[in-house]
Design a protein around this motif. Structure first.
Motif, PDB file in Angstrom:
ATOM      1  N   SER A  97      50.723  -8.749 -23.109  1.00 62.99           N
ATOM      2  CA  SER A  97      51.365  -9.911 -23.731  1.00 62.99           C
ATOM      3  C   SER A  97      50.274 -10.896 -24.137  1.00 62.99           C
ATOM      4  CB  SER A  97      52.333 -10.570 -22.740  1.00 62.99           C
ATOM      5  OG  SER A  97      52.829 -11.784 -23.253  1.00 62.99           O
ATOM      6  N   ALA A  98      50.420 -11.468 -25.335  1.00 65.93           N
ATOM      7  CA  ALA A  98      49.407 -12.400 -25.832  1.00 65.93           C
ATOM      8  C   ALA A  98      50.048 -13.349 -26.839  1.00 65.93           C
ATOM      9  CB  ALA A  98      48.256 -11.642 -26.492  1.00 65.93           C
ATOM     10  N   PRO A  99      49.443 -14.537 -27.044  1.00 64.09           N
ATOM     11  CA  PRO A  99      49.929 -15.432 -28.091  1.00 64.09           C
ATOM     12  C   PRO A  99      49.773 -14.797 -29.464  1.00 64.09           C
ATOM     13  CG  PRO A  99      48.452 -16.572 -26.571  1.00 64.09           C
ATOM     14  CD  PRO A  99      48.340 -15.120 -26.266  1.00 64.09           C
ATOM     15  N   LEU A 100      50.554 -15.294 -30.416  1.00 67.82           N
ATOM     16  CA  LEU A 100      50.500 -14.753 -31.773  1.00 67.82           C
ATOM     17  C   LEU A 100      49.106 -14.867 -32.379  1.00 67.82           C
ATOM     18  CD1 LEU A 100      53.890 -16.106 -33.133  1.00 67.82           C
ATOM     19  CD2 LEU A 100      53.287 -13.706 -32.815  1.00 67.82           C
ATOM     20  N   GLY A 101      48.381 -15.921 -31.993  1.00 64.39           N
ATOM     21  CA  GLY A 101      47.042 -16.122 -32.533  1.00 64.39           C
ATOM     22  C   GLY A 101      46.055 -15.036 -32.133  1.00 64.39           C
ATOM     23  N   MET A 102      46.417 -14.213 -31.136  1.00 57.84           N
ATOM     24  CA  MET A 102      45.535 -13.128 -30.700  1.00 57.84           C
ATOM     25  C   MET A 102      45.827 -11.816 -31.418  1.00 57.84           C
ATOM     26  SD  MET A 102      43.184 -13.827 -28.469  1.00 57.84           S
ATOM     27  CE  MET A 102      42.875 -12.224 -27.737  1.00 57.84           C
ATOM     28  N   ALA A 103      46.799 -11.808 -32.307  1.00 60.86           N
ATOM     29  CA  ALA A 103      47.209 -10.553 -32.946  1.00 60.86           C
ATOM     30  C   ALA A 103      46.056  -9.888 -33.680  1.00 60.86           C
ATOM     31  CB  ALA A 103      48.378 -10.808 -33.896  1.00 60.86           C
ATOM     32  N   ASP A 104      45.168 -10.684 -34.289  1.00 67.42           N
ATOM     33  CA  ASP A 104      44.050 -10.114 -35.040  1.00 67.42           C
ATOM     34  C   ASP A 104      42.888  -9.697 -34.148  1.00 67.42           C
ATOM     35  OD1 ASP A 104      45.440 -10.565 -37.382  1.00 67.42           O
ATOM     36  OD2 ASP A 104      44.456 -12.469 -37.802  1.00 67.42           O
ATOM     37  N   GLN A 105      42.977 -10.013 -32.861  1.00 66.55           N
ATOM     38  CA  GLN A 105      41.834  -9.759 -31.979  1.00 66.55           C
ATOM     39  C   GLN A 105      41.989  -8.508 -31.114  1.00 66.55           C
ATOM     40  OE1 GLN A 105      39.256 -11.762 -32.419  1.00 66.55           O
ATOM     41  NE2 GLN A 105      40.466 -12.977 -33.872  1.00 66.55           N
ATOM     42  N   ILE A 106      43.230  -8.075 -30.897  1.00 66.21           N
ATOM     43  CA  ILE A 106      43.437  -6.957 -29.984  1.00 66.21           C
ATOM     44  C   ILE A 106      42.802  -5.676 -30.525  1.00 66.21           C
ATOM     45  CG2 ILE A 106      45.169  -5.495 -28.890  1.00 66.21           C
ATOM     46  CD1 ILE A 106      44.970  -8.283 -27.687  1.00 66.21           C
ATOM     47  N   GLY A 107      42.953  -5.420 -31.825  1.00 67.00           N
ATOM     48  CA  GLY A 107      42.360  -4.220 -32.411  1.00 67.00           C
ATOM     49  C   GLY A 107      40.857  -4.161 -32.237  1.00 67.00           C
ATOM     50  N   PRO A 108      40.123  -5.201 -32.657  1.00 65.84           N
ATOM     51  CA  PRO A 108      38.670  -5.170 -32.449  1.00 65.84           C
ATOM     52  C   PRO A 108      38.270  -5.084 -30.979  1.00 65.84           C
ATOM     53  CG  PRO A 108      39.257  -6.838 -34.062  1.00 65.84           C
ATOM     54  CD  PRO A 108      40.544  -6.343 -33.484  1.00 65.84           C
ATOM     55  N   ALA A 109      39.070  -5.672 -30.098  1.00 67.62           N
ATOM     56  CA  ALA A 109      38.708  -5.680 -28.679  1.00 67.62           C
ATOM     57  C   ALA A 109      38.958  -4.323 -28.018  1.00 67.62           C
ATOM     58  CB  ALA A 109      39.483  -6.766 -27.941  1.00 67.62           C
ATOM     59  N   LEU A 110      40.074  -3.675 -28.347  1.00 68.83           N
ATOM     60  CA  LEU A 110      40.482  -2.477 -27.621  1.00 68.83           C
ATOM     61  C   LEU A 110      40.436  -1.195 -28.462  1.00 68.83           C
ATOM     62  CD1 LEU A 110      43.623  -3.842 -25.702  1.00 68.83           C
ATOM     63  CD2 LEU A 110      41.221  -3.897 -24.997  1.00 68.83           C
ATOM     64  N   GLY A 111      40.133  -1.323 -29.767  1.00 69.68           N
ATOM     65  CA  GLY A 111      40.246  -0.175 -30.656  1.00 69.68           C
ATOM     66  C   GLY A 111      39.425   1.033 -30.247  1.00 69.68           C
ATOM     67  N   GLN A 112      38.135   0.868 -30.011  1.00 66.99           N
ATOM     68  CA  GLN A 112      37.277   1.996 -29.660  1.00 66.99           C
ATOM     69  C   GLN A 112      37.685   2.595 -28.327  1.00 66.99           C
ATOM     70  OE1 GLN A 112      34.885   3.437 -31.640  1.00 66.99           O
ATOM     71  NE2 GLN A 112      34.958   5.025 -30.067  1.00 66.99           N
ATOM     72  N   TRP A 113      38.059   1.750 -27.393  1.00 70.60           N
ATOM     73  CA  TRP A 113      38.515   2.194 -26.064  1.00 70.60           C
ATOM     74  C   TRP A 113      39.753   3.069 -26.198  1.00 70.60           C
ATOM     75  CZ3 TRP A 113      42.580  -0.424 -22.937  1.00 70.60           C
ATOM     76  CH2 TRP A 113      42.626   0.020 -21.619  1.00 70.60           C
ATOM     77  N   LEU A 114      40.706   2.647 -27.030  1.00 72.75           N
ATOM     78  CA  LEU A 114      41.911   3.452 -27.241  1.00 72.75           C
ATOM     79  C   LEU A 114      41.575   4.771 -27.919  1.00 72.75           C
ATOM     80  CD1 LEU A 114      44.385   0.644 -28.371  1.00 72.75           C
ATOM     81  CD2 LEU A 114      44.347   1.852 -26.192  1.00 72.75           C
ATOM     82  N   HIS A 115      40.616   4.725 -28.842  1.00 74.14           N
ATOM     83  CA  HIS A 115      40.193   5.961 -29.507  1.00 74.14           C
ATOM     84  C   HIS A 115      39.589   6.929 -28.502  1.00 74.14           C
ATOM     85  CE1 HIS A 115      37.403   8.564 -31.796  1.00 74.14           C
ATOM     86  NE2 HIS A 115      38.345   8.516 -32.727  1.00 74.14           N
ATOM     87  N   ASP A 116      38.849   6.416 -27.543  1.00 80.06           N
ATOM     88  CA  ASP A 116      38.183   7.254 -26.552  1.00 80.06           C
ATOM     89  C   ASP A 116      39.122   7.733 -25.445  1.00 80.06           C
ATOM     90  OD1 ASP A 116      35.835   6.879 -27.951  1.00 80.06           O
ATOM     91  OD2 ASP A 116      35.115   5.263 -26.653  1.00 80.06           O
ATOM     92  N   ASN A 117      40.298   7.133 -25.337  1.00 78.53           N
ATOM     93  CA  ASN A 117      41.246   7.477 -24.269  1.00 78.53           C
ATOM     94  C   ASN A 117      42.614   7.781 -24.884  1.00 78.53           C
ATOM     95  OD1 ASN A 117      39.762   6.796 -21.532  1.00 78.53           O
ATOM     96  ND2 ASN A 117      39.274   5.152 -22.964  1.00 78.53           N
ATOM     97  N   PRO A 118      42.755   8.930 -25.550  1.00 74.01           N
ATOM     98  CA  PRO A 118      44.016   9.236 -26.243  1.00 74.01           C
ATOM     99  C   PRO A 118      45.206   9.396 -25.312  1.00 74.01           C
ATOM    100  CG  PRO A 118      42.554  11.148 -26.200  1.00 74.01           C
ATOM    101  CD  PRO A 118      41.752   9.983 -25.707  1.00 74.01           C
ATOM    102  N   GLN A 119      44.958   9.544 -24.002  1.00 73.92           N
ATOM    103  CA  GLN A 119      46.051   9.680 -23.055  1.00 73.92           C
ATOM    104  C   GLN A 119      46.681   8.322 -22.704  1.00 73.92           C
ATOM    105  OE1 GLN A 119      42.896   9.771 -22.493  1.00 73.92           O
ATOM    106  NE2 GLN A 119      42.296   9.182 -20.438  1.00 73.92           N
ATOM    107  N   LEU A 120      46.129   7.254 -23.242  1.00 79.19           N
ATOM    108  CA  LEU A 120      46.615   5.905 -22.953  1.00 79.19           C
ATOM    109  C   LEU A 120      47.475   5.409 -24.104  1.00 79.19           C
ATOM    110  CD1 LEU A 120      46.427   3.392 -21.062  1.00 79.19           C
ATOM    111  CD2 LEU A 120      44.459   2.672 -22.423  1.00 79.19           C
ATOM    112  N   ARG A 121      48.636   4.840 -23.763  1.00 82.90           N
ATOM    113  CA  ARG A 121      49.516   4.217 -24.750  1.00 82.90           C
ATOM    114  C   ARG A 121      49.517   2.711 -24.506  1.00 82.90           C
ATOM    115  NH1 ARG A 121      52.446   7.724 -22.076  1.00 82.90           N
ATOM    116  NH2 ARG A 121      53.849   6.098 -21.321  1.00 82.90           N
ATOM    117  N   VAL A 122      49.674   1.934 -25.570  1.00 78.98           N
ATOM    118  CA  VAL A 122      49.662   0.472 -25.448  1.00 78.98           C
ATOM    119  C   VAL A 122      50.916  -0.097 -26.102  1.00 78.98           C
ATOM    120  CG1 VAL A 122      48.476  -1.667 -26.069  1.00 78.98           C
ATOM    121  CG2 VAL A 122      47.152   0.330 -25.364  1.00 78.98           C
TER     122      VAL A 122
END
Length: 307
Positions: A97-122
């Protein structure tokens, strides 16, 4: 000892082939294991094992019962393996959960990590309100500012500087202020502040209590930024909100010699202990991302400054 534990004990005895070997693996005495087997057979009403001084042999019903107990033991092992994997690796679903102002930040923050861990859903929840972590089953929530008292665990992951900003058209109409009191009270945009913000001028030590009577009020920071960009007034926005606009010139920073209290950023979780790997790693990545934003104060530097 309840019946499920006795079933597991019975399966261990059969697998090890003797009471003493099973007792050693379970950290019990041989007599205690023997006693629990007698209780199990008494409750079952039938003999499960033929025991002699040298060997054990399953009865017919004991053989069928062992097959069911072994499946139970295997299921318990799988459950423990799932817990161990969750502790060691980011698996399953992560609810953020995050404020609307963080919507543009989650991808840059977690993108590579999610790519490296395909067994994880967000699952992402963007809301400027205070989402109930337990009701929404949130694993980690990003919160800004001062937090109310609660039983949740709050970890400070950064601090965002806040800057007064205005569009070039506003500056053409009003000029560049050199003191926060030179901004007309009705030209402030944003959240209503009572009685206002305390501004400090570090070079001179001066302070100003600036009464703010916003002409337009919104709880949504991206909306405030858009209103400011349209030239409708002056807004105090975080470095996170305006880095792109300051870079492209659609907003300009005002009063650079003056400071307002920065905005702390928190990672809030509903549990104080036993955080799974997915939560720990997500928090660490969000902290690292915030530290790289121009104008943000990394948490290590922030701790030194607050000592």
């Amino acid at each position: 000892m309840d019946s499920l534990k006795r079933m597991a004990l019975f399966a261990r005895v059969v697998q090890h082939g003797s009471l003493s070997a099973a007792a050693r693996s379970l950290g019990m005495s041989t007599s205690a294991v023997s006693q629990q087997l007698r209780v199990l057979e008494r409750e079952a009403g039938v003999p499960l094992l033929h025991r002699s001084t040298r060997r054990l042999a399953l009865t017919d019903v004991g053989s069928r019962y062992y097959a069911a107990c072994a499946r139970l033991l295997d299921a318990a092992g799988e459950a423990e393996a799932e817990l161990s994997a969750a502790r060691q690796e980011p698996v399953g679903e992560l609810r953020v959960s995050a404020p609307l102002g963080m919507a543009d930040q989650i991808g840059p923050a977690l993108g590579q990590w999610l790519h490296d861990n395909p067994q994880l859903r967000v699952h992402l929840y963007f809301d400027d309100g205070w989402t109930d972590l337990l009701q929404a089953r949130i694993d980690v929530a990003l919160r800004f500012g001062q937090l109310p008292d609660s039983d949740w665990m709050a970890q400070r992951i950064g601090t965002l500087q806040r800057w007064p900003c205005a569009a070039p058209q506003w500056l053409q109409a009003h000029g560049m202020p050199t003191d926060p009191l030179q901004v007309p009270a009705g030209d402030w945009l944003g959240v209503a502040q009572v009685p206002g913000l305390v501004w400090r001028h570090p070079a001179s030590g001066q302070e100003r209590l600036v009464p703010a009577h916003p002409r337009i009020v919104s709880q949504n920071q991206p909306a405030v930024r858009q209103l400011c960009t349209a030239g409708l007034g002056v807004a105090v926005l975080t470095c996170l909100d305006v880095s792109a606009q300051l870079a492209n010139g659609t907003l300009q920073r005002l009063l650079p010699g003056w400071e307002v209290p920065p905005l702390p950023v928190w990672a809030v979780t509903p549990h104080r202990q036993c955080q799974p790997a997915k939560v720990k790693q997500a928090i660490a990545l969000l902290e690292a991302h915030l530290a790289g934003i121009p104008g943000a104060v990394p948490i290590a530097q922030d701790r030194k400054r607050r000592r």
